[in-house]
Scaffold this motif. Structure first.
Motif, PDB file in Angstrom:
ATOM      1  N   GLY A 120     -12.130 -51.242  23.673  1.00  0.00           N
ATOM      2  CA  GLY A 120     -13.497 -51.454  23.543  1.00  0.00           C
ATOM      3  C   GLY A 120     -14.416 -50.616  22.907  1.00  0.00           C
ATOM      4  N   GLU A 121     -15.400 -49.804  23.595  1.00  0.00           N
ATOM      5  CA  GLU A 121     -16.445 -48.932  22.796  1.00  0.00           C
ATOM      6  C   GLU A 121     -15.653 -47.460  22.832  1.00  0.00           C
ATOM      7  OE1 GLU A 121     -18.738 -50.104  21.086  1.00  0.00           O
ATOM      8  OE2 GLU A 121     -18.063 -52.006  21.447  1.00  0.00           O
ATOM      9  N   GLU A 122     -14.544 -47.277  23.445  1.00  0.00           N
ATOM     10  CA  GLU A 122     -14.151 -45.963  23.473  1.00  0.00           C
ATOM     11  C   GLU A 122     -12.516 -45.891  22.936  1.00  0.00           C
ATOM     12  OE1 GLU A 122     -15.666 -44.572  27.614  1.00  0.00           O
ATOM     13  OE2 GLU A 122     -14.197 -46.014  27.832  1.00  0.00           O
ATOM     14  N   ILE A 123     -12.304 -44.487  22.684  1.00  0.00           N
ATOM     15  CA  ILE A 123     -10.743 -44.309  22.177  1.00  0.00           C
ATOM     16  C   ILE A 123     -10.218 -43.468  23.128  1.00  0.00           C
ATOM     17  CG2 ILE A 123      -9.836 -42.674  20.497  1.00  0.00           C
ATOM     18  CD1 ILE A 123     -11.933 -43.495  18.414  1.00  0.00           C
ATOM     19  N   TYR A 124      -8.832 -43.684  23.401  1.00  0.00           N
ATOM     20  CA  TYR A 124      -7.880 -42.948  24.077  1.00  0.00           C
ATOM     21  C   TYR A 124      -7.129 -42.203  23.426  1.00  0.00           C
ATOM     22  CZ  TYR A 124      -9.267 -45.093  28.870  1.00  0.00           C
ATOM     23  OH  TYR A 124      -9.983 -45.551  29.937  1.00  0.00           O
ATOM     24  N   ALA A 125      -6.909 -40.916  23.595  1.00  0.00           N
ATOM     25  CA  ALA A 125      -6.059 -40.096  22.519  1.00  0.00           C
ATOM     26  C   ALA A 125      -5.091 -39.242  23.267  1.00  0.00           C
ATOM     27  CB  ALA A 125      -6.853 -39.266  21.481  1.00  0.00           C
ATOM     28  N   GLY A 126      -3.905 -39.192  22.962  1.00  0.00           N
ATOM     29  CA  GLY A 126      -2.900 -38.244  23.792  1.00  0.00           C
ATOM     30  C   GLY A 126      -2.659 -37.036  22.856  1.00  0.00           C
ATOM     31  N   THR A 127      -2.276 -36.008  23.530  1.00  0.00           N
ATOM     32  CA  THR A 127      -1.960 -34.573  22.568  1.00  0.00           C
ATOM     33  C   THR A 127      -0.526 -34.166  22.801  1.00  0.00           C
ATOM     34  OG1 THR A 127      -2.353 -33.182  24.411  1.00  0.00           O
ATOM     35  CG2 THR A 127      -4.250 -33.882  23.395  1.00  0.00           C
ATOM     36  N   ASN A 128      -0.163 -33.192  21.994  1.00  0.00           N
ATOM     37  CA  ASN A 128       1.300 -32.709  21.918  1.00  0.00           C
ATOM     38  C   ASN A 128       1.558 -32.094  23.305  1.00  0.00           C
ATOM     39  OD1 ASN A 128      -0.461 -30.750  21.409  1.00  0.00           O
ATOM     40  ND2 ASN A 128       0.888 -29.793  19.791  1.00  0.00           N
ATOM     41  N   SER A 129       0.555 -31.486  23.798  1.00  0.00           N
ATOM     42  CA  SER A 129       0.501 -30.921  25.449  1.00  0.00           C
ATOM     43  C   SER A 129       0.766 -31.879  26.631  1.00  0.00           C
ATOM     44  CB  SER A 129      -0.376 -29.584  25.152  1.00  0.00           C
ATOM     45  OG  SER A 129      -1.595 -30.296  25.417  1.00  0.00           O
ATOM     46  N   GLY A 130       0.592 -33.148  26.210  1.00  0.00           N
ATOM     47  CA  GLY A 130       0.570 -34.062  27.331  1.00  0.00           C
ATOM     48  C   GLY A 130      -0.614 -34.633  28.101  1.00  0.00           C
ATOM     49  N   ASN A 131      -2.026 -34.013  27.587  1.00  0.00           N
ATOM     50  CA  ASN A 131      -3.132 -34.480  27.960  1.00  0.00           C
ATOM     51  C   ASN A 131      -3.855 -35.680  27.290  1.00  0.00           C
ATOM     52  OD1 ASN A 131      -3.896 -32.477  29.873  1.00  0.00           O
ATOM     53  ND2 ASN A 131      -4.222 -31.229  28.186  1.00  0.00           N
ATOM     54  N   ILE A 132      -4.483 -36.445  28.044  1.00  0.00           N
ATOM     55  CA  ILE A 132      -5.161 -37.647  27.611  1.00  0.00           C
ATOM     56  C   ILE A 132      -6.731 -37.272  27.469  1.00  0.00           C
ATOM     57  CG2 ILE A 132      -5.764 -40.136  28.281  1.00  0.00           C
ATOM     58  CD1 ILE A 132      -2.806 -39.702  27.387  1.00  0.00           C
ATOM     59  N   TYR A 133      -7.169 -37.847  26.399  1.00  0.00           N
ATOM     60  CA  TYR A 133      -8.645 -37.474  26.390  1.00  0.00           C
ATOM     61  C   TYR A 133      -9.383 -39.158  26.042  1.00  0.00           C
ATOM     62  CZ  TYR A 133      -8.197 -32.505  25.497  1.00  0.00           C
ATOM     63  OH  TYR A 133      -8.176 -31.119  25.508  1.00  0.00           O
ATOM     64  N   LYS A 134     -10.497 -39.082  26.787  1.00  0.00           N
ATOM     65  CA  LYS A 134     -11.121 -40.371  26.513  1.00  0.00           C
ATOM     66  C   LYS A 134     -12.502 -40.211  26.025  1.00  0.00           C
ATOM     67  CE  LYS A 134     -12.907 -43.934  29.667  1.00  0.00           C
ATOM     68  NZ  LYS A 134     -13.031 -44.434  31.086  1.00  0.00           N
ATOM     69  N   PHE A 135     -13.052 -40.877  24.818  1.00  0.00           N
ATOM     70  CA  PHE A 135     -14.359 -40.665  24.388  1.00  0.00           C
ATOM     71  C   PHE A 135     -14.968 -41.815  23.662  1.00  0.00           C
ATOM     72  CE2 PHE A 135     -10.879 -38.747  21.912  1.00  0.00           C
ATOM     73  CZ  PHE A 135     -10.980 -39.345  20.748  1.00  0.00           C
ATOM     74  N   ASP A 136     -16.114 -41.901  23.498  1.00  0.00           N
ATOM     75  CA  ASP A 136     -16.713 -42.790  22.695  1.00  0.00           C
ATOM     76  C   ASP A 136     -16.774 -42.463  21.132  1.00  0.00           C
ATOM     77  OD1 ASP A 136     -19.694 -41.989  21.696  1.00  0.00           O
ATOM     78  OD2 ASP A 136     -19.702 -41.671  23.833  1.00  0.00           O
ATOM     79  N   TYR A 137     -17.252 -43.327  20.166  1.00  0.00           N
ATOM     80  CA  TYR A 137     -16.854 -42.917  18.848  1.00  0.00           C
ATOM     81  C   TYR A 137     -18.143 -43.285  18.242  1.00  0.00           C
ATOM     82  CZ  TYR A 137     -15.189 -47.723  18.880  1.00  0.00           C
ATOM     83  OH  TYR A 137     -15.180 -49.085  19.104  1.00  0.00           O
ATOM     84  N   ALA A 138     -19.399 -43.520  18.824  1.00  0.00           N
ATOM     85  CA  ALA A 138     -20.665 -43.741  18.233  1.00  0.00           C
ATOM     86  C   ALA A 138     -21.035 -42.576  17.601  1.00  0.00           C
ATOM     87  CB  ALA A 138     -21.658 -44.269  19.387  1.00  0.00           C
TER      88      ALA A 138
END
Length: 644
Positions: A309-327
């Motif tokens: 939708g209006e957000e991006i979910y991203a995963g990292t090499n250390s196992g974390n999940i980030y959630k943020f908008d891209y406006a």
């Protein structure tokens, strides 16, 4: 529920199908913001669904992230999950899991019931995994001449001749909304369109070659991929290049529903979000910086991402999940991960009398289900395994040359017993002696009281060993080494070696009741079933008095890490990986325990309770006579129990 001391503060090809025991009523997830224990390999969003995003990792976990930022965790494999695809029905998810070598498996899971519907095994690695638009097919691209395979999503069977001829290697496949056609990208530099009604090739366009992360965006008008330090955008209906842009290790984020293409670039402890905008469906505009975020830990990088939708979910090499908008915003925002390392991993467990002992990276402590007190006995200086010895504990490290030590529980004193010459594969107690297998080539006996060590047997491909009597040694090994059997008898005094009549490619996890006479030896063997021609893993019983063997439990699959151990007249095992099973040797009753969110790897028990150590470092408590979980406990980083 947080358990702090005794207080409860209340708050979850050789291609062939593999069917396993369904456990729709015997498994449970847990909900938390715990990070993956390793690299995040995939994140997946489903348009027109409940807004959730799934993440997968090298830890074999699937996590369903909901809009409130909480994750529903469930481990579906002990292997790395390399790809996932969500079914349009919203309930099922296809998973590609692999050991990076010969084991390449696609399994389909119902997330509501945590049931594996079926699994399909390929001889070649997968290059792509996708559901068709209506969910009729699961389409698997393989690194073979055959290329793409269409599976019936209902039962996992191959749909023959869906496409006439072989597609060759393709790393992107997408069907039309009607499922009447499909487009595939070949790294040879082709976009190929197929008619799925008759299997004929409709069109083939030359385009950019050797693109990774290939995706479509803007309703399939454009395709994009990465080669080297460049992003290439092509017209999907002609293959012609409409834009190429320099970017250092970009993570593409494309979606048919998005008219623009987005990508992420890592920059030290920051990451930046860029947009390549669609220009009237004919061209694209040069990348524009949309957002800059800081907050990554040292060495941490975004490795996968998806639009939601209006957000991006991203995963990292250390196992974390980030959630943020891209406006678009010019400021630099500090972005906190959705996840955190909330729990300390428990390495090993042991039962000493009525007490249970736990080994963590930092300490050895005693605790119980009744009190939940944590009574620290000693610091842990790098050990990964413990063995009960009388009222004391022996510490050792698997696959290591670290010295074996004795911990006196009463005083906390540690005494070195011996330093292995090779890496220790297994270490077992025999009376007042230890039997170890070193470097898969040597079996030794160490006398704990006299502090003396001697070699009992030398060979190759040794997996395990037990000393049945002072003179009778049984060695489990690979049948690929001489003698070509999985189990041998060794006379310790004469060094006479006798191959035992047992079929199998390998045997391991030997156990027997030291206090029982006459005793049987139990273990696990993997062999090829003569009738089905499929690999089978079985629990066996071998009777030394009659030199006869029999099988107690079997599964049609390969499970090379299963355990077998005894308590009184009950044999416990996790054969099949998903659940603990108990086998009553007198009544021959096979009893299955419900599992928690993570797969079991060890059991210990006393007369009243059984503790299961799970692969993620949590523990599960059971009444041994009941199949339900009493409680799942995680040790917090603050040193308290947290109960699910």
């Amino acid at each position: 529920m947080l358990k702090n001391n005794s207080n409860y503060l209340k708050n979850i090809l050789s291609l062939f199908s593999i069917l396993i025991f369904p456990f729709s009523i015997s498994a449970q997830s847990h909900i938390s913001t715990q990070s993956h224990a390793g690299k995040v390999t995939n994140v997946a969003y489903l348009e027109d669904s409940d807004g959730s995003v799934f993440s997968a990792g090298t830890d074999g976990f699937l996590v369903k992230w909901t809009e409130d930022g909480m994750g529903e965790h469930y481990q579906i494999s002990d292997l790395t999950i390399k790809m996932i695809a969500r079914s349009p029905n919203g309930n099922e998810i296809a998973v590609y899991e692999s050991d990076g070598a010969s084991l390449n498996r696609v399994s389909v899971w119902n997330w509501k019931t945590f049931t594996r519907k079926y699994a399909f095994r390929f001889t070649d690695s997968l290059t792509s995994l996708a559901y068709s638009a209506k969910g009729t097919y699961i389409i698997c691209g393989t690194a073979s001449v055959s290329g793409a395979f269409f599976l019936n999503s209902m039962n996992g069977s191959i749909i023959r001749n869906k496409i006439k001829g072989n597609t060759g290697v393709v790393n992107f496949i997408q069907t039309s909304d009607s499922e009447k056609s499909a487009v595939m990208y070949s790294p040879k530099g082709n976009l190929i369109y197929y008619n799925l009604q008759n299997g004929e090739q409709k069109a083939k366009f030359n385009t950019e070659y050797d693109l990774s992360q290939f995706c479509l965006f803007n309703n399939g008008v454009f395709g994009a991929g990465v080669r080297g330090s460049g992003i290439f955008v092509v017209q999907a209906v002609t293959g012609s290049t409409v834009g190429s842009f320099t970017a250092q290790n970009p993570i593409l984020i494309g979606s048919n529903k998005s008219k623009d293409l987005y990508y992420i670039v890592n920059d030290n402890r920051q990451f930046k979000v860029y947009k390549i905008a669609n220009d009237r469906n004919k061209a694209v505009i040069a990348p524009e910086l949309m957002r800059t975020f800081s907050g990554l830990k040292t060495g941490e990088q975004i490795v996968c991402a998806t639009l939601a939708g209006e957000e991006i979910y991203a995963g990292t090499n250390s196992g974390n999940i980030y959630k943020f908008d891209y406006a678009q915003a010019e400021r630099v925002d500090v972005q906190q991960a959705l996840t955190d390392k909330m729990y300390e991993k428990i390495y090993d467990i042991a039962s000493v009398g009525n007490d249970f002992y736990f080994l963590t990276p930092s300490s050895i402590f005693q605790s119980s289900y009744e009190s939940s007190n944590i009574d620290k006995k000693a610091a842990n200086s790098g050990y990964t395994n413990i063995i009960p010895y009388g009222q004391n504990i022996i510490l050792w490290s698997k696959d290591s040359k670290k010295a074996v030590v004795l911990l006196e529980l009463a005083s906390g004193k540690m005494t070195q017993l011996f330093a292995p010459e090779g890496t220790i594969q297994t270490l077992k107690l025999y009376g007042n002696s230890l039997i170890d297998v070193e470097s898969n080539s040597q079996v030794n006996l160490f006398d704990i009281q006299n502090l003396k060590k001697r070699e009992l047997y030398k060979g190759t491909s040794i997996q395990d060993a037990i000393l049945f009597t002072e003179n009778d040694l049984y060695v489990a090994k690979s049948s690929g080494s001489s003698p070509n059997v999985p189990l041998i008898y060794v006379n310790v005094n004469t060094q006479e070696t006798v191959p035992l009549s047992m079929k199998g490619n390998v045997a391991y996890s030997l156990t027997y009741d030291y206090d029982k006479n006459p005793a049987e030896i139990y273990g696990i063997t993997i062999y090829t079933n003569a009738q089905t021609k499929k690999l089978t893993t079985s629990i066996f019983a071998y009777k030394p008095q009659t030199k006869s063997s029999r099988y107690l439990l079997s599964i049609t699959d390969e499970d090379s890490e299963a355990f077998a151990n005894l308590f009184d007249n009950i044999l416990y095992t996790n054969i099949g990986k998903s659940q603990v099973r108990s086998y009553n040797l007198s009544t021959r009753r096979d009893f299955q325990y419900r599992r928690s969110a993570s797969m079991p790897i060890k059991t210990v028990r006393n007369q009243d309770k059984m503790v299961v150590l799970n692969r993620d470092g949590s523990i599960s408590w059971y009444n041994p006579t009941l199949n339900s979980v009493l409680a799942d406990w995680y040790l917090t980083t603050e040193g308290s129990w947290f109960e699910f």
